[in-house]
Design an enzyme around this catalytic site. Structure first.
Site, PDB file in Angstrom:
ATOM      1  N   LYS A  49       4.975   6.736   8.356  1.00 36.19           N
ATOM      2  CA  LYS A  49       3.506   6.685   8.399  1.00 36.19           C
ATOM      3  C   LYS A  49       3.033   6.290   9.802  1.00 36.19           C
ATOM      4  O   LYS A  49       2.077   6.857  10.325  1.00 36.19           O
ATOM      5  CB  LYS A  49       2.999   5.677   7.357  1.00 36.19           C
ATOM      6  N   GLN A  93       2.520  -2.006   1.549  1.00 36.88           N
ATOM      7  CA  GLN A  93       3.594  -1.127   1.079  1.00 36.88           C
ATOM      8  C   GLN A  93       4.244  -1.682  -0.191  1.00 36.88           C
ATOM      9  O   GLN A  93       4.686  -2.832  -0.217  1.00 36.88           O
ATOM     10  CB  GLN A  93       4.646  -0.949   2.188  1.00 36.88           C
ATOM     11  N   ASP A 116      -5.000   3.331   0.186  1.00 39.93           N
ATOM     12  CA  ASP A 116      -4.016   3.728  -0.828  1.00 39.93           C
ATOM     13  C   ASP A 116      -4.702   3.993  -2.167  1.00 39.93           C
ATOM     14  O   ASP A 116      -4.103   4.573  -3.070  1.00 39.93           O
ATOM     15  CB  ASP A 116      -2.984   2.595  -1.007  1.00 39.93           C
TER      16      ASP A 116
END
Ligand code: NDP
Length: 291
Positions: A49, A93, A116
């Site tokens: 990413k 994450q 997200d």
């Protein structure tokens, strides 16, 4: 059978995002990644990413914490990033260690920085069909690959196998919405679904988000269906230097001849997830600067 090339579609999305980033006045979009511990898959996902962000001119930073960080400390750090006007986007994450509640942590990210889309506000916005929300990147990627491939959705039957908050549920909701490449009839299946193959055989578009290698075989798929394989599963493979290979939830070689369209693993949904994260980061930047 037509292969849905996620790499190529993701490259097109990234090109669009990169062009928009270059045309922005002022500072570039910025995203902060939070990683707790050193799970090798998480290390690799965050690296990918960050590399993609750098290529597009998006600023990114990794805030790395030890495995035993307390919930209090992590939430205080997220609060400081929420208050920092120079941070457009925050991504924690997953997976987090067991002593931390993922739900509490995801909900702590400010909804307008929650790229997200895992927080309850953005999930609520999706249910309300509010376009201001952030949709989780993997389901958004599934929808985008269908949209850019111009696969008809309206009035068709989408069957999603999997009901997780990060993939299955939002994926089904995207196709249930009113609008273009939506208006589908949607069925959700899960581990308690009876006679799964009889349900999945009704699918015009079958989305497999199960997490079980090669689970969906030819008996689960009707002739002419579109199959989207979300699964990423490690399977032992002594012939590979790493000792394993990655396979999807679909028995690709036996299913493909029945399909009109199918995504491969790797090279299908995976690259789309990263591309949609970049698109969401750009959206967060625009939101931050129009406020
Ligand atoms: P979860 O484990 O959270 O959810 C799996 C779902 O599959 C559950 O709803 C479960 O049902 C259902 N399921 C399990 N066994 C069966 C069965 N025998 N029959 C029918 N349904 C079953 O996984 P995620 O949603 O997080 O991920 C799914 C897959 O997608 C994984 O392989 C993951 O690695 C991959 N993934 C890929 C991404 C990408 O970028 N390509 C991103 C995120 C995930 P129940 O709810 O009843 O337990």
């Amino acid at each position: 059978m037509t292969l849905l090339d996620g790499k190529a579609v993701a490259a097109a999305v990234l090109e669009d995002v990169g062009a928009e980033v270059r045309a922005l006045p002022g500072r570039p979009p910025s995203v902060v990644f939070i990683r707790v511990g050193d799970d090798p898959a998480s290390v690799s996902y965050v690296n990918t990413k960050q590399k993609t962000a750098a290529r597009l001119g998006i600023d990114s930073r990794l805030d790395h914490f030890p495995e035993d960080i307390s919930g209090e400390k992590l939430l205080a750090h997220i609060a400081s990033l929420n208050a920092d006007a120079a941070v457009d986007a925050i991504l924690v994450q997953a997976p987090l260690p067991d002593h931390l509640s993922e739900r509490t942590v995801f909900n702590a990210v400010h909804p307008d920085k929650d790229v997200d889309g895992f927080g309850e506000v953005n999930l609520g916005r999706l249910v309300q069909e509010n376009p201001d929300g952030f949709v989780a990147c993997t389901p958004a990627g599934i929808h985008e690959i269908i949209r850019r491939s111009e696969i008809p959705v309206e009035g068709r039957h989408v069957v999603v196998v999997g009901r997780s908050l990060i993939v299955g549920k939002p994926a089904g909701l995207l196709f249930l919405r009113k609008g273009d490449f939506a208006n589908a009839t949607v069925t959700f299946c899960h581990s308690r679904t009876r006679n799964l193959a009889a349900v999945t055989r009704q699918a015009d578009i079958l989305i497999a988000a199960i997490g079980r290698a090669h689970f969906i075989g030819p008996d689960h798929v009707r002739e002419g269906a579109t199959v989207i394989d979300v699964g990423i599963n490690r399977v032992d493979d002594p012939s590979r230097p790493r000792g394993y290979c990655l396979v999807g939830d679909v028995l690709f070689d036996e299913v493909k001849s029945k399909c009109e369209y199918i995504t491969p693993v790797p090279g299908g949904v995976g690259p789309m997830t990263v591309a949609m994260l970049m698109a969401n980061t750009l959206k967060a930047h625009r939101r931050n600067h129009s406020a």
